[in-house]
Write a protein that holds these residues in place. Structure first.
Motif, short mmCIF file in Angstrom:
data_model
loop_
_atom_site.label_atom_id
_atom_site.label_comp_id
_atom_site.label_asym_id
_atom_site.label_seq_id
_atom_site.Cartn_x
_atom_site.Cartn_y
_atom_site.Cartn_z
N ASP A 156 0.80 7.47 -31.37
CA ASP A 156 1.74 7.48 -30.25
C ASP A 156 3.00 6.67 -30.54
OD1 ASP A 156 1.95 9.07 -28.08
OD2 ASP A 156 0.87 7.78 -26.70
N LEU A 157 2.89 5.37 -30.81
CA LEU A 157 4.01 4.54 -31.25
C LEU A 157 3.47 3.45 -32.16
CD1 LEU A 157 4.68 4.83 -27.79
CD2 LEU A 157 6.84 4.13 -28.79
N PRO A 158 4.29 2.93 -33.07
CA PRO A 158 3.85 1.74 -33.80
C PRO A 158 3.63 0.60 -32.81
CG PRO A 158 5.76 2.74 -34.85
CD PRO A 158 5.61 3.41 -33.52
N SER A 159 2.55 -0.10 -32.92
CA SER A 159 2.26 -1.20 -32.01
C SER A 159 3.34 -2.27 -32.12
CB SER A 159 0.90 -1.81 -32.33
OG SER A 159 -0.13 -0.89 -32.04
N GLY A 160 3.87 -2.69 -30.96
CA GLY A 160 4.97 -3.65 -30.92
C GLY A 160 6.29 -3.02 -30.56
N VAL A 161 6.36 -1.68 -30.53
CA VAL A 161 7.58 -0.96 -30.15
C VAL A 161 7.45 -0.52 -28.69
CG1 VAL A 161 8.98 1.11 -30.54
CG2 VAL A 161 8.03 -0.15 -32.50
N GLU A 162 8.46 -0.84 -27.88
CA GLU A 162 8.43 -0.43 -26.48
C GLU A 162 8.74 1.05 -26.36
OE1 GLU A 162 10.81 -2.87 -23.95
OE2 GLU A 162 9.65 -4.68 -24.38
N ALA A 163 7.92 1.76 -25.62
CA ALA A 163 8.01 3.22 -25.54
C ALA A 163 9.33 3.69 -24.95
CB ALA A 163 6.85 3.77 -24.72
N ASP A 164 9.88 2.98 -23.97
CA ASP A 164 11.03 3.48 -23.22
C ASP A 164 12.36 3.17 -23.87
OD1 ASP A 164 9.05 4.18 -21.48
OD2 ASP A 164 9.74 2.93 -19.81
N ARG A 174 4.92 -1.44 -39.07
CA ARG A 174 5.85 -0.55 -39.78
C ARG A 174 5.03 0.63 -40.31
NH1 ARG A 174 10.85 -0.77 -41.81
NH2 ARG A 174 11.06 -2.97 -41.22
N ALA A 175 5.26 1.80 -39.72
CA ALA A 175 4.43 2.97 -40.02
C ALA A 175 5.06 3.86 -41.07
CB ALA A 175 4.18 3.77 -38.75
N LEU A 188 10.75 6.10 -30.08
CA LEU A 188 10.72 6.66 -31.43
C LEU A 188 12.09 7.17 -31.87
CD1 LEU A 188 7.35 8.60 -31.12
CD2 LEU A 188 7.73 6.41 -32.26
N LEU A 189 13.04 7.16 -30.95
CA LEU A 189 14.38 7.67 -31.24
C LEU A 189 15.42 6.56 -31.32
CD1 LEU A 189 14.31 10.76 -28.86
CD2 LEU A 189 14.15 10.80 -31.35
N PHE A 190 15.25 5.51 -30.50
CA PHE A 190 16.23 4.43 -30.46
C PHE A 190 15.81 3.29 -31.39
CE2 PHE A 190 16.77 6.28 -26.12
CZ PHE A 190 18.03 6.79 -26.34
N PHE A 191 16.80 2.73 -32.03
CA PHE A 191 16.57 1.60 -32.94
C PHE A 191 16.46 0.30 -32.14
CE2 PHE A 191 18.41 4.92 -35.50
CZ PHE A 191 17.71 4.84 -36.68
N PRO A 192 15.68 -0.65 -32.65
CA PRO A 192 15.04 -0.72 -33.96
C PRO A 192 13.69 0.00 -34.07
CG PRO A 192 14.69 -2.77 -32.81
CD PRO A 192 15.59 -1.95 -31.92
N GLY A 193 13.13 0.44 -32.92
CA GLY A 193 11.84 1.10 -32.98
C GLY A 193 11.82 2.31 -33.89
#
Length: 517
Positions: A156-164, A174-175, A188-193
Motif C-alpha cells: 500500500d505505502l512504504p511505512s512512514g509515508v503519509e498517504a494523503d 525505502r522500497a 505515492l505521487l508527492f515528494f518526499p514519499g
C-alpha cells in the motif's frame, strides 16, 4: 486513474462491504494475491527463495499474511515477523493470521536482529491510516527493513509515508516496489514519499466502480489528455486555431515574454501577438520571427504603465486567450496596470509570474482565469508559509481555487490542477530537466494556446501541464536531466502532442494504465 486519500479509500472499502456485499476478508485476500503477483517481478522464480514479511497488527499486516500464504504456495520459504503482539491482531487480519497458522506457517512475535540472507523482504507494517512519525515496534521494523540488502516490497505505502500528502516526518521504509491496493494514494505521487516508493503498481482488488464515487483526485494520463487536446481539422488555417495575446517583458526579462509567445505557437495557436513596452518593441521584433508584436506605452522606462491599459484591453478583444505576466516586472505602475487589466478584461486569461505578484490576496477572479503559481507565489496568495504549501499541495491548490474562484495550476514536482468544486488532477510527468529558468513561461504559453483553441479552462490547464511535462521528458531522453533549455522544451511541444495522440504509447514514462479505475 483515480487517486484516493486514506479516508476516501476507507469509505470505498466500507461501501464495497456494506452496500455491495463483498466481505472485508475477500478484499484482503485479493490484496494479498495481487501483492504476490507483483512480488514475482522482484523474485521471478520463488521456489526455494527466502522471504521475510514484517507485519503490523492492523489490516496492512493482514495483507502481508495473505501474501505469505500465496508465496509459500509458489514454493518460497516464508517467515512472518509480527511487529507487535499477537493479541493486538483483530478483525479480518486475525482471520488471516489464523489461516497462516493453520497451514503451519512460520510466525515470530517480535523482530529479528537482522533480515540478512533473504531474497526478498516485505513491508506490511502500517498502511493508509498512518500519520506523523513511526514509533515503537513500527519504527524498529522500518529501521530493520532499511538495513536489508535485498529488494524491499511495500504494501500500500512504504511505512512512514503519509498517504494523503507524501510527508515523511521521521524514518521511513525505502522500497524497491510498492503495490498499492484499489486506487493510487497521493503519498505515492508527492515528494518526499514518492522518492521512497520505488516502482508503483496499482492492484485492483474487486472494488465495484459504484463504490468509488466521491474520490476527489485523478492522475493525468496520456489517454485522458488525448481526449482533451483540440482536434486539427484537415482544412485548418491560422484563423481557426485561435489567437493569443501575450503581455509581458521588461528590461532584463524579455526572454520570459519571448518563451511564452513561442510556446503558444508550438502548442498549436494559429496567431500570437506579444504586447511589450514600447522601448523593447524593436528588440522583440528582431528576436521573434513568427510572433507579431505590439508596442505598449511605457513612458520610455521599458515597463508597462497604466497608460497602456486601454490599448491592451482593446487588443484583448480581438483574441481568444491572454497570457499575462511573463517578465512583466513588478514596479508600482506595472502593478496598477495588472490590477486594472485583470478587473476589466473578459477574455479567458492565464495569469503567470509577475502578474501574480500584483493580485490582491483573496480576490475572486472568475472561472475563465487560470492561475499558475509556484509554491512561493502560492504562499503569498494564500498568506501561508511556503512549508505549509509543500506539506499539503492538494489542500493548497483547492484553497487557492476556492478563494480566487479560478482554475489553479500549482507548479512543482507533481503539479496539481483544480477548479472550484472540481476534481484535483495530479500530473506525474515532472522530471529534473524542467528545473531551469523559463520553463514556467513555456507552460503559461502552452495553456494559453489551448485556451485559444477552444479548450475549457480546466481542460486547457490539465492538458497544458501534461503536454509540457512530456516535452520535458522528450528532451531529458535526448540530452539527460541537466542542461535542457526552456526554449528546447518549447520546441519539443509538437512532438509531445504527437506522442500523446499516438496509440503506440510509451507507457513506462507517460504514466498510462490498463487499470479500469
Amino acid at each position: 486513474m483515480l487517486v484516493a486519500t486514506g479516508a476516501e479509500m476507507r469509505e470505498c472499502d466500507r461501501r464495497a462491504i456494506s452496500e455491495f456485499g463483498i466481505p472485508g476478508v475477500v478484499l484482503m485476500e485479493n490484496a494479498g494475491w495481487q501483492a504476490a503477483r507483483a512480488a514475482r517481478e522482484l523474485v521471478p522464480e520463488p521456489t526455494g527463495k527466502s522471504v521475510a514479511i514484517v507485519c503490523g497488527t492492523g489490516n496492512n499486516g493482514g495483507d502481508g499474511l495473505v501474501l505469505a500464504r500465496h508465496l509459500q504456495e509458489m514454493g518460497a520459504r516464508v517467515k512472518v515477523y509480527l511487529a507487535g503482539e499477537v493479541s493486538q491482531v483483530r478483525g479480518d487480519a486475525r482471520v488471516m493470521l489464523e489461516a497462516w497458522r493453520l497451514r503451519g506457517g512460520e510466525l515470530a512475535e517480535g523482530l529479528p536482529g537482522s533480515l540478512e540472507g533473504n531474497d526478498l523482504v516485505v513491508d506490511a507494517v502500517v498502511g493508509t491510516g498512518f500519520t506523523g512519525q513511526l514509533r515503537s515496534h513500527a519504527l524498529a521494523a522500518a529501521e530493520l527493513l532499511n538495513r536489508a540488502h535485498c529488494p524491499v516490497l511495500a504494501l500500500d505505502l512504504p511505512s512512514g509515508v503519509e498517504a494523503d500528502t507524501g510527508a515523511v516526518r521521521g524514518p521511513a521504509v525505502r522500497a524497491t516496489m510498492t503495490v498499492t491496493f484499489g486506487l493510487l494514494k497521493p503519498g505515492l505521487l508527492f515528494f518526499p514519499g514518492a522518492g521512497l516508493a520505488g516502482r508503483v503498481v496499482v492492484a485492483a482488488i474487486s472494488l465495484p466502480a459504484q463504490a468509488l464515487t466521491g474520490v476527489g483526485a485523478q492522475l493525468s494520463t496520456a489517454s485522458l489528455v488525448k481526449t482533451l487536446l483540440p482536434p486539427r481539422a484537415p482544412d485548418a488555417h491560422k484563423g481557426t486555431h485561435g489567437r493569443v495575446l501575450v503581455i509581458g517583458g521588461s528590461p532584463g526579462l524579455t526572454g520570459a515574454a519571448a518563451l511564452a509567445s513561442t510556446a503558444a505557437l508550438r502548442a498549436g495557436a494559429g496567431l500570437v501577438t506579444l504586447a511589450v513596452p514600447a522601448r523593447l518593441h524593436d528588440l522583440m521584433e528582431i528576436k521573434l520571427t513568427e510572433v507579431m508584436t505590439c508596442p505598449l506605452p511605457d513612458g520610455g522606462a521599458g515597463t508597462v504603465m497604466t497608460e497602456a491599459l486601454d490599448l491592451a484591453l482593446e487588443r484583448a478583444l480581438g483574441v481568444r486567450a491572454v497570457v499575462l505576466g511573463p517578465g512583466l516586472g513588478t514596479g508600482p505602475g506595472t502593478r496598477e496596470f495588472t490590477r486594472g487589466f485583470v478587473s476589466r478584461c473578459r477574455t479567458p486569461m492565464v495569469i503567470d509570474a509577475d502578474a501574480l505578484a500584483a493580485l490582491e490576496p483573496g480576490g475572486g477572479l472568475g472561472s475563465e482565469v487560470v492561475l499558475t503559481p509556484h509554491p512561493g507565489e502560492a504562499a503569498r496568495l494564500l498568506q501561508w508559509g511556503v512549508t505549509d504549501i509543500a506539506a499539503n499541495r492538494p489542500a493548497a491548490a483547492r484553497e487557492l481555487a476556492a478563494r480566487y474562484r479560478s482554475v489553479v495550476v500549482l507548479k512543482g514536482a507533481r503539479t496539481v490542477v483544480t477548479a472550484p468544486g472540481q476534481k484535483l488532477f495530479i500530473d506525474p510527468t515532472a522530471n529534473p530537466a524542467l528545473a531551469t529558468g523559463g520553463t514556467g513561461d513555456v507552460l503559461a504559453g502552452a495553456i494559453g494556446a489551448l485556451l485559444a483553441q477552444g479548450c475549457p479552462p480546466l481542460d486547457a490547464a490539465v492538458a497544458g501541464v501534461y503536454l509540457h511535462g512530456v516535452a520535458g521528458s522528450i528532451m531529458a531522453q535526448e540530452l539527460g536531466n541537466s542542461g535542457v533549455l526552456a526554449q528546447e522544451v518549447a520546441t519539443a511541444l509538437p512532438r509531445a502532442r504527437r506522442l500523446i495522440l499516438d496509440t503506440r504509447l510509451n507507457r513506462s514514462w507517460l504514466w498510462d494504465s490498463t487499470d479500469p479505475n
